[in-house]
Design an enzyme around this catalytic site. Structure first.
Site, PDB file in Angstrom:
ATOM      1  N   THR A 138      66.393  32.175  51.312  1.00 42.12           N
ATOM      2  CA  THR A 138      65.900  32.625  50.074  1.00 42.12           C
ATOM      3  C   THR A 138      64.722  32.403  49.622  1.00 42.12           C
ATOM      4  O   THR A 138      64.104  31.421  50.181  1.00 42.12           O
ATOM      5  CB  THR A 138      67.239  32.159  49.066  1.00 42.12           C
ATOM      6  OG1 THR A 138      66.892  32.575  47.788  1.00 42.12           O
ATOM      7  CG2 THR A 138      67.198  30.714  49.060  1.00 42.12           C
TER       8      THR A 138
ATOM      9  N   HIS B  88      72.264  42.356  45.711  1.00 40.76           N
ATOM     10  CA  HIS B  88      71.746  43.628  45.104  1.00 40.76           C
ATOM     11  C   HIS B  88      72.323  44.891  45.102  1.00 40.76           C
ATOM     12  O   HIS B  88      72.535  45.652  44.255  1.00 40.76           O
ATOM     13  CB  HIS B  88      70.194  43.601  45.740  1.00 40.76           C
ATOM     14  CG  HIS B  88      69.179  42.514  45.395  1.00 40.76           C
ATOM     15  ND1 HIS B  88      67.881  42.329  45.701  1.00 40.76           N
ATOM     16  CD2 HIS B  88      69.671  41.445  44.397  1.00 40.76           C
ATOM     17  CE1 HIS B  88      67.531  41.163  45.043  1.00 40.76           C
ATOM     18  NE2 HIS B  88      68.375  40.553  44.497  1.00 40.76           N
TER      19      HIS B  88
END
Length: 316
Positions: free
Chosen positions: A142, A215
């Site tokens: 990330t 997402h």
């Protein structure tokens, strides 16, 4: 002085540049292959502007200032003297950057991919061939922050910093002194948080990348039944997440955990025991920034660093 080659010119690149130059007094050379952004950043430097990053979190406001040594599309110039390379750009641009850098790959070069995406190892081997063996690749799951650039080369904001980031590397790389030194330097550039934890195998990191699990589910939950008509209010990406979207995210997360479990059953030497589901990932990554930890649904809607983010839409 340690010199860093930074591939990319977006949100993360802006934040990293300011933090690295202020925290470590280091040179950051930005390799930018996207002309519209490169031109604007170069113009800001010519005008004497200083990149300013505001970090407002946990009732504290900090300001970081610092400019890159250069913003260029000349890979040779950007790579000169750099032994640390940071990829902080979208996955669809990786191939172009790897091809540009291939002539300038050197032994003992350490590559940090923040964040990495599945297939990056194959992309390196395709672009660099045998040279891929010269470099050590440390991949993280990330970005260090929830952040956004508001004015190219001039202003950006950190909405939240993660408590920790998990990285993967080969056992050989983990034990190599110059890799340990480079990792320590990147940690110093970022500051105390997030804590960089490089304990996982690369496959474990690639299977655990959060964005690809979050997402699509959030988007389907928001727009799956959309009638195609304009909306009056732009929905917040996370804070307006639906229960249906959260279920999709959890479903993907559970499938990924199942894949990891099956791989370990088939290949006992592959230790993927460090893999965790999305809910546990959020709890370890954002901790007390989360207002309601009851479920993934409530986490998405109450994680403070996410408050400002909205769905990508076009004005009509």
């Amino acid at each position: 002085m340690t010199k860093i080659l930074l591939c990319g010119d977006g949100n993360g690149a802006h934040i990293f540049t300011a933090l690295a130059t202020q925290n470590c007094k280091t040179e950051v050379n930005i390799l930018s292959l996207y002309k519209p952004v490169r031109d604007k950043w170069q113009a800001a430097l010519k005008e004497g502007a200083t990149l300013e990053v505001i970090c407002e979190e946990k009732n504290e406001v900090k300001t970081y200032k610092g400019n890159p040594a250069m913003v260029t599309d000349d890979a040779k110039a950007a790579a000169e003297g750099a032994r640390i390379v940071v990829f902080m750009n979208p996955a669809f641009t990786h191939d172009a950057y790897l091809k540009a850098l291939e002539p300038y790959v050197t032994e003992d070069m350490v590559i940090f991919t923040i964040p990495c995406q599945p297939g990056f190892e194959f992309a390196i081997k395709k672009a660099w061939g045998k040279k891929a063996r010269l470099a050590d690749n440390i991949m993280f799951d990330t970005l260090p922050w929830a952040c956004k650039m508001s004015e190219i080369g001039r202003k950006a904001r950190i909405y939240g910093t993660k408590d920790s980031m998990y990285g993967g590397a080969s056992e050989k790389s983990k034990a190599t002194p110059h890799v340990k030194e480079a990792l320590g330097f990147i940690q110093k550039c970022l500051g105390k948080c997030p804590e960089l934890i490089v304990t996982r195998p690369k496959l474990g990191v690639l299977l655990s990348i959060s964005n690809v699990q979050i997402h699509p589910g959030v988007m389907i939950g928001q727009w799956g039944k959309w009638d195609g008509k304009p909306v009056d209010i732009v929905p917040r990406f996370y804070y307006d997440a639906t229960e249906e979207g959260a279920r999709y995210c959890e479903g993907v997360s559970n499938e990924v955990l199942g894949i990891g479990k099956k791989i370990t059953e088939l290949f006992p030497d592959v230790d993927l025991s460090s893999m965790v589901g999305l809910r546990d990932w959020y709890l370890s990554t954002y901790g007390d920034e989360i207002g309601d930890k009851t479920s993934l649904y409530t986490i998405l809607r109450t994680n403070a660093p996410y408050a400002a983010f909205k769905h990508p839409v076009k004005e009509v």
